[in-house]
Design a protein around this motif. Structure first.
Motif, PDB file in Angstrom:
ATOM      1  N   ARG A  83       8.517   6.824 -15.396  1.00  0.00           N
ATOM      2  CA  ARG A  83       7.319   7.390 -15.586  1.00  0.00           C
ATOM      3  C   ARG A  83       6.176   6.515 -16.230  1.00  0.00           C
ATOM      4  NH1 ARG A  83       9.809  12.750 -19.046  1.00  0.00           N
ATOM      5  NH2 ARG A  83      11.039  13.657 -17.297  1.00  0.00           N
ATOM      6  N   LEU A  84       5.230   6.965 -15.733  1.00  0.00           N
ATOM      7  CA  LEU A  84       3.860   6.088 -16.068  1.00  0.00           C
ATOM      8  C   LEU A  84       3.257   6.862 -17.428  1.00  0.00           C
ATOM      9  CD1 LEU A  84       2.126   5.205 -12.991  1.00  0.00           C
ATOM     10  CD2 LEU A  84       3.517   3.735 -14.177  1.00  0.00           C
ATOM     11  N   GLU A  85       3.383   5.969 -18.567  1.00  0.00           N
ATOM     12  CA  GLU A  85       2.590   6.875 -19.384  1.00  0.00           C
ATOM     13  C   GLU A  85       1.274   6.557 -19.605  1.00  0.00           C
ATOM     14  OE1 GLU A  85       4.797   8.489 -21.298  1.00  0.00           O
ATOM     15  OE2 GLU A  85       6.697   7.651 -20.604  1.00  0.00           O
ATOM     16  N   TRP A  98       6.164  14.084 -12.182  1.00  0.00           N
ATOM     17  CA  TRP A  98       6.449  13.616 -13.335  1.00  0.00           C
ATOM     18  C   TRP A  98       7.570  14.016 -14.129  1.00  0.00           C
ATOM     19  CZ3 TRP A  98       6.459  14.277 -18.771  1.00  0.00           C
ATOM     20  CH2 TRP A  98       6.274  13.136 -19.433  1.00  0.00           C
ATOM     21  N   GLU A  99       7.748  15.379 -14.496  1.00  0.00           N
ATOM     22  CA  GLU A  99       8.930  15.961 -15.085  1.00  0.00           C
ATOM     23  C   GLU A  99      10.460  15.510 -14.234  1.00  0.00           C
ATOM     24  OE1 GLU A  99       8.046  18.779 -12.034  1.00  0.00           O
ATOM     25  OE2 GLU A  99       6.613  17.434 -13.418  1.00  0.00           O
ATOM     26  N   LEU A 100      10.407  15.332 -13.025  1.00  0.00           N
ATOM     27  CA  LEU A 100      11.720  14.949 -12.342  1.00  0.00           C
ATOM     28  C   LEU A 100      11.981  13.666 -12.399  1.00  0.00           C
ATOM     29  CD1 LEU A 100      11.068  17.044  -9.040  1.00  0.00           C
ATOM     30  CD2 LEU A 100      12.457  17.933 -10.979  1.00  0.00           C
ATOM     31  N   ARG A 149       0.816  -1.266  -0.067  1.00  0.00           N
ATOM     32  CA  ARG A 149       0.319   0.105  -0.115  1.00  0.00           C
ATOM     33  C   ARG A 149       0.938   1.277  -0.091  1.00  0.00           C
ATOM     34  NH1 ARG A 149      -4.338  -0.636   4.570  1.00  0.00           N
ATOM     35  NH2 ARG A 149      -2.547  -1.592   5.682  1.00  0.00           N
ATOM     36  N   ALA A 150       1.961   1.171   0.620  1.00  0.00           N
ATOM     37  CA  ALA A 150       2.963   2.385   0.846  1.00  0.00           C
ATOM     38  C   ALA A 150       3.667   2.544  -0.481  1.00  0.00           C
ATOM     39  CB  ALA A 150       4.056   2.283   1.836  1.00  0.00           C
ATOM     40  N   ARG A 151       3.836   1.510  -1.422  1.00  0.00           N
ATOM     41  CA  ARG A 151       4.548   1.722  -2.668  1.00  0.00           C
ATOM     42  C   ARG A 151       3.533   2.280  -3.412  1.00  0.00           C
ATOM     43  NH1 ARG A 151       7.823  -3.946  -2.801  1.00  0.00           N
ATOM     44  NH2 ARG A 151       9.788  -3.266  -1.868  1.00  0.00           N
ATOM     45  N   ASP A 152       2.154   1.962  -3.459  1.00  0.00           N
ATOM     46  CA  ASP A 152       1.086   2.399  -4.236  1.00  0.00           C
ATOM     47  C   ASP A 152       1.020   3.901  -3.960  1.00  0.00           C
ATOM     48  OD1 ASP A 152       0.570  -0.002  -5.728  1.00  0.00           O
ATOM     49  OD2 ASP A 152      -0.978  -0.557  -4.333  1.00  0.00           O
ATOM     50  N   ARG A 153       0.933   4.373  -2.887  1.00  0.00           N
ATOM     51  CA  ARG A 153       0.906   5.780  -2.587  1.00  0.00           C
ATOM     52  C   ARG A 153       2.077   6.576  -2.892  1.00  0.00           C
ATOM     53  NH1 ARG A 153      -2.507   5.316   3.435  1.00  0.00           N
ATOM     54  NH2 ARG A 153      -3.801   4.092   2.459  1.00  0.00           N
ATOM     55  N   LEU A 191       4.476  10.354  -6.627  1.00  0.00           N
ATOM     56  CA  LEU A 191       5.757  10.719  -7.348  1.00  0.00           C
ATOM     57  C   LEU A 191       5.214  11.190  -9.025  1.00  0.00           C
ATOM     58  CD1 LEU A 191       8.350   8.210  -6.269  1.00  0.00           C
ATOM     59  CD2 LEU A 191       8.274  10.894  -6.069  1.00  0.00           C
ATOM     60  N   GLN A 192       4.077  10.768  -9.339  1.00  0.00           N
ATOM     61  CA  GLN A 192       3.338  11.166 -10.702  1.00  0.00           C
ATOM     62  C   GLN A 192       3.157  12.487 -10.614  1.00  0.00           C
ATOM     63  OE1 GLN A 192       3.895   9.182 -13.441  1.00  0.00           O
ATOM     64  NE2 GLN A 192       4.712   7.833 -11.992  1.00  0.00           N
TER      65      GLN A 192
END
Length: 198
Positions: free
Chosen positions: A195-197, A187-189, A174-178, A183-184
């Motif tokens: 990056r999730l396209e 995105w630019e960093l 759950r923590a990784r999903d959050r 982090l999205q």
């Protein structure tokens, strides 16, 4: 390093043996503290408190993973600091040194091996990751730091947190999903591979 021998000597009061253990683990313990607290000075304080507590209580160490034992102590010191901060919140406007003087060029920004652009990108990404860690609850933040930053396996993380293995795995997922969702927003960093396209 003969860790078990050093532990045995330290348990008999050998300060030099304990100091060798400190040198072996100080970076990992500090990193744990910094990732949970997100600030340099409180992380320094928590690290120092953890090693003092470890020295005072080393006779109570009964085997197993010494690394996990130390990380549990520093994690508890961090939780104490977070509780103190909730009672007395403070906000530092400028980075300052131990004398209270403003630091014009903080040491953690300077890196001669990188270009200024690479340095800025790395620092911004680190700040974004820390901002996302800060949004997690204490338990979620701790499990991410233990497993994904410190590299502990699930069993060691379970030992450090004092939680069942299944709970650790569940909280980590759950923590990784959050973290991924958070982090999205930066995105630019992110490196292209992260990056999730759409």
């Amino acid at each position: 390093m003969d860790e078990s021998g050093l532990i045995r000597d330290a348990q008999q009061g050998d300060l030099d043996a304990f100091n060798r253990l400190v040198l072996a683990y100080q970076d990992r313990v500090y990193n744990q503290a910094f990732r949970i607290l997100g600030e340099y000075q409180p992380a320094d304080d928590a690290t120092q408190e953890a090693f003092i507590s470890a020295f005072k209580n080393i006779r109570s160490f009964r085997g197993g993973s010494f690394r996990a034992w130390l990380l549990r102590i520093v994690t508890n010191a961090c939780y104490d600091e977070l509780r103190r901060k909730k009672r007395r919140p403070t906000v530092a406007l400028e980075p300052v040194d131990e004398e209270g003087d403003e630091i014009e060029s903080p040491y953690w920004i300077a890196d001669q091996g990188e270009s200024p652009e690479e340095n800025i990108a790395r620092v911004e990404l680190a700040e974004a990751i820390q901002a996302c860690l800060d949004q997690l609850t204490e338990d979620f933040r701790t499990v991410v730091v233990l497993v994904d930053v410190q590299g502990l396996d699930y069993l060691e993380a379970s030992e450090v947190m004092g939680k069942p293995l299944g709970t650790v795995k569940s909280r980590l997922a759950r923590a990784r999903d959050r973290m991924k969702d958070c982090l999205q927003g930066f995105w630019e960093l992110l490196p292209h591979s992260m990056r999730l396209e759409s």
